[in-house]
Scaffold this motif. Structure first.
Motif, PDB file in Angstrom:
ATOM      1  N   ILE A   1       0.937  -1.128   0.096  1.00 18.94           N
ATOM      2  CA  ILE A   1       0.032   0.124  -0.043  1.00 18.94           C
ATOM      3  C   ILE A   1       1.004   1.255  -0.071  1.00 18.94           C
ATOM      4  CG2 ILE A   1      -1.629   1.384   1.327  1.00 18.94           C
ATOM      5  CD1 ILE A   1      -2.816  -1.414   2.319  1.00 18.94           C
ATOM      6  N   ASP A   2       2.071   1.269   0.953  1.00 17.25           N
ATOM      7  CA  ASP A   2       2.872   2.321   0.969  1.00 17.25           C
ATOM      8  C   ASP A   2       3.480   2.651  -0.370  1.00 17.25           C
ATOM      9  OD1 ASP A   2       4.229   4.485   2.395  1.00 17.25           O
ATOM     10  OD2 ASP A   2       6.017   3.020   2.460  1.00 17.25           O
ATOM     11  N   ASP A   3       3.942   1.495  -1.238  1.00 13.36           N
ATOM     12  CA  ASP A   3       4.383   1.635  -2.515  1.00 13.36           C
ATOM     13  C   ASP A   3       3.439   2.303  -3.582  1.00 13.36           C
ATOM     14  OD1 ASP A   3       6.938   1.117  -1.392  1.00 13.36           O
ATOM     15  OD2 ASP A   3       7.031  -1.153  -2.405  1.00 13.36           O
ATOM     16  N   LEU A   4       2.107   1.667  -3.308  1.00 10.15           N
ATOM     17  CA  LEU A   4       1.281   2.164  -4.612  1.00 10.15           C
ATOM     18  C   LEU A   4       0.954   3.623  -4.259  1.00 10.15           C
ATOM     19  CD1 LEU A   4      -1.536  -0.450  -4.056  1.00 10.15           C
ATOM     20  CD2 LEU A   4      -0.679   0.065  -5.921  1.00 10.15           C
ATOM     21  N   PHE A   5       0.865   4.088  -3.043  1.00 10.22           N
ATOM     22  CA  PHE A   5       0.877   5.550  -3.005  1.00 10.22           C
ATOM     23  C   PHE A   5       1.843   6.615  -2.778  1.00 10.22           C
ATOM     24  CE2 PHE A   5      -3.013   3.438  -1.732  1.00 10.22           C
ATOM     25  CZ  PHE A   5      -4.132   4.044  -2.457  1.00 10.22           C
ATOM     26  N   HIS A   6       3.233   5.725  -2.495  1.00  4.29           N
ATOM     27  CA  HIS A   6       4.275   6.812  -2.273  1.00  4.29           C
ATOM     28  C   HIS A   6       5.639   6.342  -2.695  1.00  4.29           C
ATOM     29  CE1 HIS A   6       2.239   9.915   0.446  1.00  4.29           C
ATOM     30  NE2 HIS A   6       1.605   8.738   0.883  1.00  4.29           N
ATOM     31  N   LYS A   7       5.783   5.146  -2.409  1.00  2.74           N
ATOM     32  CA  LYS A   7       7.475   4.753  -2.520  1.00  2.74           C
ATOM     33  C   LYS A   7       7.633   4.388  -4.002  1.00  2.74           C
ATOM     34  CE  LYS A   7       8.647   5.472   1.683  1.00  2.74           C
ATOM     35  NZ  LYS A   7       8.434   4.414   2.541  1.00  2.74           N
ATOM     36  N   SER A   8       6.905   3.799  -4.845  1.00  3.38           N
ATOM     37  CA  SER A   8       7.243   3.049  -5.995  1.00  3.38           C
ATOM     38  C   SER A   8       6.185   3.486  -7.278  1.00  3.38           C
ATOM     39  CB  SER A   8       7.117   1.444  -5.795  1.00  3.38           C
ATOM     40  OG  SER A   8       7.397   0.759  -7.040  1.00  3.38           O
ATOM     41  N   LEU A   9       5.198   3.298  -7.243  1.00  4.01           N
ATOM     42  CA  LEU A   9       4.210   3.326  -8.128  1.00  4.01           C
ATOM     43  C   LEU A   9       4.184   4.869  -8.749  1.00  4.01           C
ATOM     44  CD1 LEU A   9       2.188   2.102 -10.216  1.00  4.01           C
ATOM     45  CD2 LEU A   9       0.336   2.473  -8.508  1.00  4.01           C
ATOM     46  N   PRO A  10       4.120   5.905  -7.981  1.00  3.16           N
ATOM     47  CA  PRO A  10       4.009   7.375  -8.552  1.00  3.16           C
ATOM     48  C   PRO A  10       5.107   7.704  -9.724  1.00  3.16           C
ATOM     49  CG  PRO A  10       3.818   7.384  -5.906  1.00  3.16           C
ATOM     50  CD  PRO A  10       4.110   5.730  -6.295  1.00  3.16           C
ATOM     51  N   SER A  11       6.361   7.328  -9.152  1.00  2.96           N
ATOM     52  CA  SER A  11       7.409   7.564 -10.332  1.00  2.96           C
ATOM     53  C   SER A  11       7.126   6.642 -11.757  1.00  2.96           C
ATOM     54  CB  SER A  11       8.552   7.016  -9.834  1.00  2.96           C
ATOM     55  OG  SER A  11       8.794   5.736  -9.651  1.00  2.96           O
ATOM     56  N   LEU A  12       6.739   5.617 -11.626  1.00  2.00           N
ATOM     57  CA  LEU A  12       6.174   4.659 -12.837  1.00  2.00           C
ATOM     58  C   LEU A  12       5.163   5.430 -13.632  1.00  2.00           C
ATOM     59  CD1 LEU A  12       6.576   0.928 -11.358  1.00  2.00           C
ATOM     60  CD2 LEU A  12       8.351   2.463 -12.634  1.00  2.00           C
ATOM     61  N   LEU A  13       4.338   5.759 -12.747  1.00  2.00           N
ATOM     62  CA  LEU A  13       3.067   6.709 -13.456  1.00  2.00           C
ATOM     63  C   LEU A  13       3.444   7.978 -13.968  1.00  2.00           C
ATOM     64  CD1 LEU A  13       0.200   5.675 -10.826  1.00  2.00           C
ATOM     65  CD2 LEU A  13       0.414   4.687 -13.068  1.00  2.00           C
ATOM     66  N   ARG A  14       4.419   8.387 -13.450  1.00  2.00           N
ATOM     67  CA  ARG A  14       4.997   9.695 -14.171  1.00  2.00           C
ATOM     68  C   ARG A  14       5.544   9.449 -15.387  1.00  2.00           C
ATOM     69  NH1 ARG A  14      10.109  12.707 -13.615  1.00  2.00           N
ATOM     70  NH2 ARG A  14      10.654  11.894 -11.721  1.00  2.00           N
ATOM     71  N   TYR A  15       6.568   8.429 -15.480  1.00  2.00           N
ATOM     72  CA  TYR A  15       6.913   7.910 -16.823  1.00  2.00           C
ATOM     73  C   TYR A  15       6.014   7.690 -17.686  1.00  2.00           C
ATOM     74  CZ  TYR A  15      10.782   6.640 -13.396  1.00  2.00           C
ATOM     75  OH  TYR A  15      11.547   6.719 -12.261  1.00  2.00           O
ATOM     76  N   GLU A  16       4.875   7.024 -17.269  1.00  2.00           N
ATOM     77  CA  GLU A  16       3.778   6.393 -18.250  1.00  2.00           C
ATOM     78  C   GLU A  16       3.111   7.819 -18.723  1.00  2.00           C
ATOM     79  OE1 GLU A  16       0.532   3.641 -19.390  1.00  2.00           O
ATOM     80  OE2 GLU A  16       2.476   3.033 -18.629  1.00  2.00           O
ATOM     81  N   ASP A  17       2.886   8.808 -18.062  1.00  2.00           N
ATOM     82  CA  ASP A  17       2.215   9.780 -18.210  1.00  2.00           C
ATOM     83  C   ASP A  17       2.839  10.507 -19.421  1.00  2.00           C
ATOM     84  OD1 ASP A  17      -0.186  12.067 -18.060  1.00  2.00           O
ATOM     85  OD2 ASP A  17       1.712  13.043 -17.770  1.00  2.00           O
ATOM     86  N   LYS A  18       4.244  10.710 -19.006  1.00  2.00           N
ATOM     87  CA  LYS A  18       5.015  11.647 -19.616  1.00  2.00           C
ATOM     88  C   LYS A  18       5.405  11.131 -21.096  1.00  2.00           C
ATOM     89  CE  LYS A  18       5.631  14.586 -16.223  1.00  2.00           C
ATOM     90  NZ  LYS A  18       4.973  15.747 -16.201  1.00  2.00           N
ATOM     91  N   ASN A  19       5.720   9.841 -21.126  1.00  2.00           N
ATOM     92  CA  ASN A  19       5.947   9.152 -22.364  1.00  2.00           C
ATOM     93  C   ASN A  19       4.863   9.329 -23.374  1.00  2.00           C
ATOM     94  OD1 ASN A  19       8.753   8.742 -22.254  1.00  2.00           O
ATOM     95  ND2 ASN A  19       8.514   6.893 -20.754  1.00  2.00           N
ATOM     96  N   THR A  20       3.628   8.907 -22.709  1.00  2.00           N
ATOM     97  CA  THR A  20       2.563   8.517 -23.642  1.00  2.00           C
ATOM     98  C   THR A  20       2.159   9.805 -24.271  1.00  2.00           C
ATOM     99  OG1 THR A  20       0.993   8.690 -21.717  1.00  2.00           O
ATOM    100  CG2 THR A  20       1.448   6.252 -22.599  1.00  2.00           C
ATOM    101  N   MET A  21       1.871  11.011 -23.348  1.00  2.00           N
ATOM    102  CA  MET A  21       1.476  12.191 -23.774  1.00  2.00           C
ATOM    103  C   MET A  21       2.392  12.764 -24.729  1.00  2.00           C
ATOM    104  SD  MET A  21      -1.726  11.977 -22.772  1.00  2.00           S
ATOM    105  CE  MET A  21      -2.000  13.405 -23.357  1.00  2.00           C
ATOM    106  N   ARG A  22       3.784  12.669 -24.748  1.00  2.00           N
ATOM    107  CA  ARG A  22       4.850  13.216 -25.519  1.00  2.00           C
ATOM    108  C   ARG A  22       4.530  12.920 -26.793  1.00  2.00           C
ATOM    109  NH1 ARG A  22       6.996  14.419 -29.201  1.00  2.00           N
ATOM    110  NH2 ARG A  22       9.289  14.805 -29.463  1.00  2.00           N
ATOM    111  N   PHE A  23       3.629  11.811 -27.004  1.00  2.00           N
ATOM    112  CA  PHE A  23       3.249  11.411 -28.501  1.00  2.00           C
ATOM    113  C   PHE A  23       1.882  11.395 -28.775  1.00  2.00           C
ATOM    114  CE2 PHE A  23       7.721   9.470 -27.525  1.00  2.00           C
ATOM    115  CZ  PHE A  23       8.281  10.266 -28.571  1.00  2.00           C
TER     116      PHE A  23
END
Length: 892
Positions: free
Chosen positions: A472-494
């Protein structure tokens, strides 16, 4: 999927909105819209997905009292629409945007927790006289904000990206050094509301900001209890049974189906791992069943995979297995990211990410999205599964510690025993690292001590012995947020919309209500997903133990890209940053390339990424790194004087700014053009300079040209890029015993020591070193250079203050400097007019720095001591001054 931007506190500022919107065209190339009223401005860029013909934004309610700009998709919008219609609401469009708008009108901010999807939006509510910003439950869609006013009189900027906030000019880009330290030292980022930009924050998952339109004051709070709900559900421990597995399969399938709703083509990212493969085969099953919403897929499902032939990171055979399982219903697209492509895309990649990232791995995703955008507009992938179903090895240890803490030793030994193959591979890797006895390198050894001392209180810890709480901690703070940032930036770049079915809110809640065995059982993580997709997935994927995911073979690439990396680490800007010790970084990188230390490539990536991020976002354009100062021929370099006394005579030195000399530069004609320029421009020179030079020529006094030995060596091919120098163990050891001098001077680096060895041989270097040690006991200095001779004392290392290749190359002394002086004099006499040649006194080749001056060769009639005295204050410079030669006129 779109991009939004806006402000509170700047009146009806259409120009500001336009500037913000222009930064995010890629997020919404299908349309734009603006709204201003009183102190509120809203901007929207549209990527049309649902109700393409309508749904334009900003969307204004029927009564004109509510205005919405919205980025995202709410997948349960049809169900919410039906509920709202039962309450008497009438809809004008088929879009989910209008459902979001009317849901807010009906239920206020309580509506947000009803949404199952991804979103970042802003709502102007005239009735309540507030502006509300909100970000979805998991933070799939970003929403950044900055208060550029004061606490008493706030002025808020907000946007889907950081660039629009900076584009307003209301906030100067500056680093948040606390976040920078945590990233460099601990490899963490995106775990808090702060960003790498001082003053720029983000709403955290499930948060909303309410701005009072009258005062501008705002408050941030959670609109959901999702995290607390997951923690509460995690204690229910519903038994893991076949019936539970079937229910999960149905829920997950429905989550995938909901995310196929689209009026534009939909495809899938396929790494070959369990998660993305599960999405692909589930879509295939829905297509076979002709389920609702599969029309968006087309006749065949388009999949997009990054492959790395012959690399340890390659997962192509797994992707092929998933494709084969779909029995011809796949149109597979394979993308081959390369180090050459990465080198070419690096600046854009850094710009796309907006903030530093953990490794170069997301570049593989960047390449996949670039290709996918040519075929589809929506892309599903497997993001989020690792953080909810223990996809990484550390989760095993958290679970085993949990069992030990609970005293459940039977299950502890059972799970540990069935996970031995995982622990064996991990242990073998670590044991191999220790047995190689390589030098240990950590980031802390490379960072500037003053920088680190200012952040000694920073810590980073994980939940150690409760698997679900760790997840749960990784879902909201430690791990997933950075992966979601990469996903958003990479998809929306194109201009792609990325959808993540594993992060369906209801599916996640169901999963956390189950016993731990649904996550780890029998040594298998993601147990419920493996069981739920049996028969759909090939066994080689269902039974995969190794995890790779979308990443790059960074270790292989960095050795191939060493030239680019060296240039970054040797640049003026890198040298001048207060965060690291450049010499320690260079030494560690050189040792890494030669397999002499255990450095992880992610250490070098973080350093490189921060440097490139500074160049892209922080460095001021009026003072870029590695460029020439704008200096005329008739003024001294900064901090120097034109006039000097030497041997009882006075001289005027005019440093001549030149182009950068390179190996293929023809020295004589290149040098000759600059004295010609000096004399041709005298008429426009300052009067005192013009009069002094004219008087000297009238009186028959001489002028001389003094040339840096550096440019002579470069044009003779005696300059060697560090990445071409193979450093021997002897050079590495001997260089450590050299007294450290200013950067680039002497033999204090393994590269300069190595070319000294190449020039005169190791025996002579060793003899000179021994003599130097003996000389020190006798109080003598300079013995080393006396013994070694051969102008070894003129070797220049890679100097961070130099321009062009000189900043990353090592240079031997020039060959035959006396002969070079004579040939340059001849060239000048042939090129210059007679009135200039008449008073020309010759050329001297100089080795000058802040430590001393050596006249290496000359053809003048002056004593060597007089020439050296002309340069005792080192008036030239090959850095920003770009003045490797000086025209010297004898004074009165």
């Amino acid at each position: 999927m779109c991009g939004i931007a806006g402000y509170h506190g700047f009146g009806e500022n259409a120009a500001m909105l336009k500037a913000m919107s222009a930064c995010i065209v890629h997020r919404g190339p299908d349309g734009e819209g603006y709204f201003t009223e009183a102190n509120v401005g809203l901007a929207h860029r549209r990527l049309s997905i649902i109700d393409v013909a309508h749904g334009q934004e900003p969307m204004i309610s029927a009564d004109g009292d509510t205005v919405l700009v919205y980025n995202g998709e709410v997948y349960n919008y049809l169900e919410l629409r039906a509920e709202l219609e039962e309450l008497g609401r009438v809809f004008r469009t088929q879009s989910d945007t209008e459902v979001v708008l009317q849901a807010y009108e009906q239920w206020g901010t309580e509506a947000f927790d009803r949404f199952n999807g991804m979103f970042g939006f802003a709502i102007l509510d005239k009735k309540r006289n507030v502006t509300v910003l909100a970000r979805d439950h998991f933070g799939i869609k970003p929403l950044y904000w900055a208060n550029v006013g004061t606490d008493a009189a706030p002025k808020v900027l907000f946007a889907s990206e950081i660039k629009p906030i900076l584009a307003t000019g209301e906030l100067k880009a500056a680093p948040n050094e606390r976040i920078l330290y945590r990233y460099l030292q601990y490899r963490i980022h995106d775990d808090s509301a702060e960003t790498f930009f001082a003053g720029v924050n983000k709403l955290m998952p499930g948060e909303m900001m309410t701005i009072d339109n009258a005062t501008g004051r705002f408050a941030i709070e959670a609109f959901t209890r999702l995290r607390q709900e997951l923690e509460e559900l995690s204690t229910q421990n519903r038994p893991y049974t076949p019936e539970v597995t079937e229910e999960y399969r149905q829920r997950f399938t429905e989550a995938v189906r909901m995310r196929l709703k689209s009026e534009v083509p939909v495809g899938s990212a396929l790494s070959g791992g369990l998660d993305s493969s599960a999405v692909v085969v589930t879509i295939n099953k829905l297509m076979q069943e002709q389920a609702e919403a599969v029309d968006s897929i087309g006749a065949k499902q388009n999949t997009f995979s990054a492959v790395f032939p012959n690399s340890i990171n390659d997962e192509e055979h797994y992707a092929d297995a998933a494709i084969a399982k779909c029995s011809g219903n796949i149109q597979a697209h394979k993308i081959l990211p390369t180090p050459e492509g990465f080198n070419e895309d690096l600046d854009d990649f850094v710009r796309t990410m907006e903030e530093p990232i953990i490794s170069s791995g997301p570049y593989a995703q960047y390449c996949v999205m670039k290709e996918a955008s040519k075929h589809v507009t929506v892309l599903l992938d497997g993001q989020g599964a690792d953080e909810m179903m223990a996809g990484y090895i550390p989760y095993y240890f958290a679970y085993l510690r949990q069992l030990k803490k609970a005293g459940d030793y039977r299950k502890l030994f059972q799970e540990a025993g069935q996970s031995l193959d995982i622990f064996y591979r991990l242990g073998r890797f670590r044991l191999k690292s220790k047995l190689t006895a390589k030098k240990s390198v950590s980031m802390g050894q490379l960072l500037n001590k003053e920088f680190t001392s200012g952040h000694r209180g920073e810590k980073f810890t994980n939940v150690p012995d409760n698997m679900k709480l760790r997840l749960i901690d990784d879902l909201f703070h430690k791990s997933l947020p950075s992966l979601l940032r990469y996903e958003d930036k990479n998809t929306m770049r194109f201009s792609l919309e990325g959808r993540v079915p594993f992060l369906d809110k209801e599916v996640v809640k169901f999963l956390f209500s189950l016993s731990d065995e649904a996550i780890i059982k029998g040594g298998w993580n993601k147990r419920i997903l493996r069981d739920a997709t049996r028969g759909l997935l090939p066994e080689k994927i269902s039974n995969r133990r190794n995890k790779i995911g979308f990443t790059t073979p960074e270790a292989e690439w960095f050795k191939l890209m060493n030239e680019r990396i060296y240039k970054i680490f040797m640049s003026n800007s890198f040298y001048n940053r207060p965060y690291w010790n450049r010499e320690a970084v260079l030494t560690a990188f050189e040792e890494y390339l030669n397999d002499k230390n255990d450095a992880d490539t992610m250490i070098f990536w973080r350093l490189m990424n921060v440097e490139l991020w500074f160049r892209e976002f922080i460095d001021q354009p009026e003072t870029p790194a590695d460029v020439k100062l704008n200096k005329s021929d008739y003024e001294p370099n900064p901090g120097k004087e034109l006039a000097i006394e030497s041997a009882g005579s006075s001289f005027l030195r005019f440093p001549l700014q030149t182009e950068v000399f390179a190996k293929d530069t023809e020295l004589a004609p290149a040098v000759a053009q600059y004295p010609q320029r000096f004399f041709d421009g005298l008429d426009s020179a300052p009067a005192e300079v013009r009069d002094a030079v004219t008087e000297a020529r009238t009186d028959g006094r001489k002028w001389y040209l003094l040339v840096s030995e550096k440019i002579v060596a470069i044009t003779q091919g005696r300059s060697f890029p560090v990445w071409e120098i193979k450093v021997s163990p002897a050079a590495r050891v001997l260089s450590k015993f050299v007294t450290r001098t200013p950067a680039g001077i002497g033999l204090g680096s393994p590269w300069s020591m190595q070319i000294a060895i190449n020039e005169v041989g190791l025996p002579l270097i060793a003899k000179a070193a021994a003599a130097s040690v003996a000389g020190k006991f006798q109080g003598k200095s300079g013995v080393f250079y006396d013994v070694v001779g051969n102008n070894i004392n003129a070797i220049d290392g890679a100097t961070p203050y130099s321009l062009g290749a000189a900043s990353n190359s090592v240079k031997l002394a020039p060959k035959d400097p006396e002969g070079v002086a004579r040939s340059l004099s001849a060239a000048l006499r042939a090129a210059l007019p007679a009135n200039a040649v008449e008073n020309f006194g010759g050329v001297a080749i100089m080795d000058a720095n802040d430590l001393g001056v050596v006249v290496m060769g000359h053809d003048t009639v002056l004593p060597t001591e007089t020439i050296a005295g002309m340069f005792k204050d080192n008036p030239q410079g090959q850095g920003a001054q770009a003045t490797p030669m000086s025209l010297v006129v004898t004074g009165a």
